[in-house]
Write an enzyme that holds these catalytic residues in place. Structure first.
Site, PDB file in Angstrom:
ATOM      1  N   CYS A   1      50.272 -17.183  -0.984  1.00 31.79           N
ATOM      2  CA  CYS A   1      50.857 -17.112  -0.448  1.00 31.79           C
ATOM      3  C   CYS A   1      52.367 -15.993  -0.814  1.00 31.79           C
ATOM      4  CB  CYS A   1      51.074 -17.704   0.715  1.00 31.79           C
ATOM      5  SG  CYS A   1      52.859 -17.900   1.805  1.00 31.79           S
ATOM      6  N   THR A   2      52.064 -15.377  -0.392  1.00 28.00           N
ATOM      7  CA  THR A   2      53.464 -13.773  -1.120  1.00 28.00           C
ATOM      8  C   THR A   2      54.360 -14.501  -1.019  1.00 28.00           C
ATOM      9  OG1 THR A   2      53.378 -12.347   1.396  1.00 28.00           O
ATOM     10  CG2 THR A   2      51.680 -11.462  -0.881  1.00 28.00           C
ATOM     11  N   HIS A   3      55.016 -14.849  -0.504  1.00 25.88           N
ATOM     12  CA  HIS A   3      56.139 -15.408  -0.415  1.00 25.88           C
ATOM     13  C   HIS A   3      55.973 -17.348  -1.650  1.00 25.88           C
ATOM     14  CE1 HIS A   3      56.839 -13.598   3.453  1.00 25.88           C
ATOM     15  NE2 HIS A   3      57.739 -14.782   3.672  1.00 25.88           N
TER      16      HIS A   3
ATOM     17  N   TYR B   1      52.662 -13.870  10.036  1.00 23.03           N
ATOM     18  CA  TYR B   1      50.743 -14.292  10.336  1.00 23.03           C
ATOM     19  C   TYR B   1      50.731 -15.087   9.957  1.00 23.03           C
ATOM     20  CZ  TYR B   1      51.221  -8.353  10.417  1.00 23.03           C
ATOM     21  OH  TYR B   1      51.214  -7.353  10.252  1.00 23.03           O
ATOM     22  N   GLY B   2      50.578 -16.251   9.197  1.00 20.75           N
ATOM     23  CA  GLY B   2      50.560 -17.096   8.548  1.00 20.75           C
ATOM     24  C   GLY B   2      50.058 -18.034   9.946  1.00 20.75           C
TER      25      GLY B   2
ATOM     26  N   ASP C   1      52.611  -6.483   3.777  1.00 20.85           N
ATOM     27  CA  ASP C   1      52.053  -7.663   4.690  1.00 20.85           C
ATOM     28  C   ASP C   1      52.853  -8.060   6.235  1.00 20.85           C
ATOM     29  OD1 ASP C   1      52.797 -10.269   3.684  1.00 20.85           O
ATOM     30  OD2 ASP C   1      54.386  -9.849   3.456  1.00 20.85           O
ATOM     31  N   SER C   2      52.948  -8.915   6.314  1.00 19.39           N
ATOM     32  CA  SER C   2      53.737  -9.257   7.666  1.00 19.39           C
ATOM     33  C   SER C   2      55.075  -9.031   7.293  1.00 19.39           C
ATOM     34  CB  SER C   2      53.547 -10.772   7.505  1.00 19.39           C
ATOM     35  OG  SER C   2      53.418 -11.680   6.479  1.00 19.39           O
TER      36      SER C   2
ATOM     37  N   CYS D   1      49.146  -9.629   1.545  1.00 15.97           N
ATOM     38  CA  CYS D   1      49.733 -10.668   2.326  1.00 15.97           C
ATOM     39  C   CYS D   1      48.156 -11.597   2.784  1.00 15.97           C
ATOM     40  CB  CYS D   1      49.620 -10.345   3.879  1.00 15.97           C
ATOM     41  SG  CYS D   1      50.457 -11.891   4.777  1.00 15.97           S
TER      42      CYS D   1
ATOM     43  N   GLU E   1      61.967 -16.915   2.490  1.00 18.90           N
ATOM     44  CA  GLU E   1      63.211 -16.275   3.240  1.00 18.90           C
ATOM     45  C   GLU E   1      64.772 -16.492   2.931  1.00 18.90           C
ATOM     46  OE1 GLU E   1      61.994 -14.016   6.195  1.00 18.90           O
ATOM     47  OE2 GLU E   1      60.236 -13.923   4.999  1.00 18.90           O
TER      48      GLU E   1
ATOM     49  N   THR F   1      47.222 -13.849   4.020  1.00 21.86           N
ATOM     50  CA  THR F   1      46.724 -14.778   5.686  1.00 21.86           C
ATOM     51  C   THR F   1      45.852 -13.017   5.939  1.00 21.86           C
ATOM     52  OG1 THR F   1      49.001 -15.701   6.252  1.00 21.86           O
ATOM     53  CG2 THR F   1      47.765 -15.367   7.868  1.00 21.86           C
TER      54      THR F   1
HETATM   55  N1  DGL Z   1      52.388 -12.944   3.856  1.00 24.04           N
HETATM   56  C1  DGL Z   1      51.949 -14.448   4.616  1.00 24.04           C
HETATM   57  C2  DGL Z   1      50.937 -14.707   3.255  1.00 24.04           C
HETATM   58  O1  DGL Z   1      50.569 -13.901   2.153  1.00 24.04           O
HETATM   59  C3  DGL Z   1      52.828 -15.283   4.552  1.00 24.04           C
HETATM   60  C4  DGL Z   1      53.869 -14.712   5.655  1.00 24.04           C
HETATM   61  C5  DGL Z   1      53.838 -15.016   7.567  1.00 24.04           C
HETATM   62  O2  DGL Z   1      52.843 -16.347   7.509  1.00 24.04           O
HETATM   63  O3  DGL Z   1      53.277 -13.707   7.647  1.00 24.04           O
HETATM   64  O4  DGL Z   1      50.436 -15.372   3.959  1.00 24.04           O
END
Ligand code: DGL
Length: 275
Positions: free
Chosen positions: A189-191, A44-45, A12-13, A75, A155, A77
């Site tokens: 989104c994983t967050h 990454y988004g 993941d990012s 992730c 976060e 993105t």
């Molecule tokens: N992990 C990213 C996703 O699932 C979210 C965080 C990012 O923007 O890097 O899209």
């Protein structure tokens, strides 16, 4: 995916993919994993698809060098922008993303085929969820919205209470206005799974929330489990271990990551790697 004794690579990012790893470990408790969080380059988004694809190929190469037998792109993105490039670069490696299982689960959950998707700017702009949902249900009506502040909220650990709910209301409430609102919301989104309670609090009560972490784990487990269940199949893997890699900030990765994983990560077990 093929039966393998090699660990499953997950990237993941940053720490968001730990929500996917958590679900993967629950589904496959005896599998070994190598998790890479590209913390030096998060988010990454907000980056271009070309940059996300380049970063993703570097993450995959780093995991490949550590002997993985399958890859999970944890992730959204990266799954939206880089899955084809990753599969082309690693034709011998099973590669699973989070967008397709999330889209399939959304279509299965929706009775009205009106589906809302929330994700990062890059995931929404690229249209990957919209395409994946329409591949399952051509008549689906999809509304999509980028919710970048959710990443920072998650976060920061502000996952419930008045601030989280106010931001959730601002982002998603109007998606459910109108005479025929969506009946399903995809957390693309994983967050976002750690914010599910705050998001649910501002939605009409009947709306179903689909979490791509759980659905991806189910998809990966189903593929590996099918092989494990075959007559004479060897175990997938050994001890249920996780090897931790990050590109920056071992202490921050361990501290924030522990919340996303729902279990303690020790900072001295996080190896910093240069991609
Ligand atoms: N992990 C990213 C996703 O699932 C979210 C965080 C990012 O923007 O890097 O899209």
């Amino acid at each position: 995916m093929t039966q393998t004794a090699a660990p499953i690579g997950v990237f993941d990012s940053g720490v968001g993919g730990l929500t996917v790893l958590r679900a993967l470990r629950a589904a496959l408790p005896d599998a070994d994993f190598v998790y890479l969080g590209d913390t030096a380059r998060l988010p990454y988004g907000t980056k271009s698809a070309a940059t996300v694809a380049r970063y993703s190929l570097q993450c995959a190469a780093a995991l490949r060098a550590r002997g993985i037998g399958a890859l999970v792109v944890a992730c959204n993105t990266a799954s939206a922008s880089a899955l084809d490039a990753l599969r082309a670069a690693h034709p011998d490696l099973p590669v699973e993303g989070v967008v397709e299982p999330g889209a399939a689960a959304a279509v299965a959950a929706s009775r009205t085929r009106r589906i809302a998707v929330i994700a990062t700017e890059g995931t929404i702009a690229g249209g990957a969820y919209q395409r994946a949902i329409h591949a399952h249900a051509a008549d689906a009506r999809v509304v999509a919205r980028a919710c970048p502040l959710f990443v920072a909220l998650a976060e920061e650990g502000w996952t419930d209470g008045a601030i989280a709910e106010a931001i959730a209301r601002r982002y998603v409430e109007d998606l459910f206005d109108g005479p025929q609102p969506p009946d399903t919301l995809v957390l693309g989104c994983t967050h976002f799974p750690v914010l599910a309670g705050a998001i649910a609090a501002v939605l009409p009560p009947a709306v179903r929330i689909v979490d791509s972490a759980a659905t991806t784990a189910a998809a990966v487990a189903a593929r590996i489990g099918a092989h494990r269940g075959a007559p004479g199949a060897a175990p997938v893997s050994g001890g249920g271990t996780v090897r931790w890699l990050a590109t920056d900030g071992a202490a921050r990765f361990a501290h924030i990551g522990s919340r996303f994983l729902g279990a303690r990560i020790a900072a001295d077990e996080v190896e910093i790697v240069d991609l």
